[in-house]
Design a protein around this motif. Sequence first.
Motif, PDB file in Angstrom:
ATOM      1  N   ASN A 294      -6.033  -9.181  -4.381  1.00  0.00           N
ATOM      2  CA  ASN A 294      -7.111  -7.914  -3.430  1.00  0.00           C
ATOM      3  C   ASN A 294      -7.997  -9.156  -4.658  1.00  0.00           C
TER       4      ASN A 294
ATOM      5  N   GLN B 199       2.620  -1.121  -5.843  1.00  0.00           N
ATOM      6  CA  GLN B 199       1.908  -0.383  -4.785  1.00  0.00           C
ATOM      7  C   GLN B 199       1.197   0.641  -5.076  1.00  0.00           C
ATOM      8  N   VAL B 200       0.819   0.528  -6.826  1.00  0.00           N
ATOM      9  CA  VAL B 200      -0.230   0.709  -7.202  1.00  0.00           C
ATOM     10  C   VAL B 200      -1.479   0.427  -6.886  1.00  0.00           C
TER      11      VAL B 200
ATOM     12  N   THR C   6      -2.372  -1.845  -4.075  1.00  0.00           N
ATOM     13  CA  THR C   6      -2.657  -2.120  -2.264  1.00  0.00           C
ATOM     14  C   THR C   6      -1.620  -0.919  -1.683  1.00  0.00           C
ATOM     15  N   SER C   7      -2.991  -0.356  -0.176  1.00  0.00           N
ATOM     16  CA  SER C   7      -1.799   0.715   0.000  1.00  0.00           C
ATOM     17  C   SER C   7      -1.246   0.174   1.470  1.00  0.00           C
ATOM     18  N   VAL C   8      -1.289  -1.044   1.749  1.00  0.00           N
ATOM     19  CA  VAL C   8       0.027  -1.740   2.613  1.00  0.00           C
ATOM     20  C   VAL C   8       1.375  -1.752   2.006  1.00  0.00           C
ATOM     21  N   GLU C   9       1.964  -1.141   2.828  1.00  0.00           N
ATOM     22  CA  GLU C   9       3.886  -1.635   2.219  1.00  0.00           C
ATOM     23  C   GLU C   9       4.138  -2.948   2.441  1.00  0.00           C
TER      24      GLU C   9
ATOM     25  N   ARG D 252      -2.188  -7.815   6.619  1.00  0.00           N
ATOM     26  CA  ARG D 252      -3.338  -8.447   5.229  1.00  0.00           C
ATOM     27  C   ARG D 252      -4.017  -9.504   6.704  1.00  0.00           C
TER      28      ARG D 252
END
Length: 320
Positions: free
Chosen positions: A150, A184-185, A187-190, A195
């Motif tokens: 990110n 997962q904490v 980044t909202s995309v599994e 991306r």
Amino acid sequence: MAALTREQMLHMFRSMAQIRAFEYRAYELYREGVMRGTTHAYVGEEAIAVGVCSALNQDDTITSTHRGHGHCIAKGGDVNMMMAELLGKESGYSHGKGGSMHIADIDKGILGANGIVGGGMAIATGAALSAKYLNNGKVSVCFFGDGALNQGILAESMNLAAVWKLPVIFVCENNQFAMSARVQVMTSVEDLALRSIGFGIPGVNVDGMDVLAVFRATSEAVERARAGQGPTFIVATTYRFLGHHVGDPLNYRTKEETDVWREKDAIEKLRSYMLDNGVASEDEIAEIEKDVQGKVDVAANAAKAAVEPDPKILMDDIYK
């Protein structure tokens, strides 16, 4: 892509075994109190560095991270100079001034490990721009962790690489944790490979515990880059068996979880593949493991005995 030869697979096994032996010895040296600073072990992630670098030529370039020993060894770095650098000795890559997180070997295409999270992204993209401008056929690889995913510099670098169709491969090593925070904490995309859609480049998921799968995925990306078709984003899912650094209490995950991933150990997986397919015998594999351990022992002893750098060189090699 041509099938791998016996020699290539033996080289992959040797490289992964060399990385693991190096990392465990580095941890021992830290605990002996002979290493300044800290170190971040790559144990468990060896298949990514080796699978990627096995698909590259020697003059292709890589940028690495704070967890960079594996990348450097896989690209051909000298374990004697690396160990000396970890111990801050004059015979190290940076004459002992850089330490664990700052190893580079330009002749081997290692443009530098980096203590800054995401610090290698723009450097790798710049190297790819240079390769395109000079039309020399080189490919650049940027290694980074899920914790760096990110960083804004990745969006800037990936966008320029896509627009200019630069020969660069972005390799995200998803080892599940940024220090102690699960991916997962943050980044909202599994599916992290999604991306890439926003940049119009291929996003590829690969099993980061399978060196052969990583090699195949990287080989396709390299072929695409050399053909002038631009960058690829590879997400290799893995797990670091040890803590973020040598002093990490690991109170954010369970032993049971780690045990599940240790069952997927990439070194054991390649060992089984080679035995089952007649690529190598138990004796040949044991000889490789004995040899790499011996090289690490020699490097560690030499580093301990090496001289400290002269304080007069403190300001050398600095842009002024």
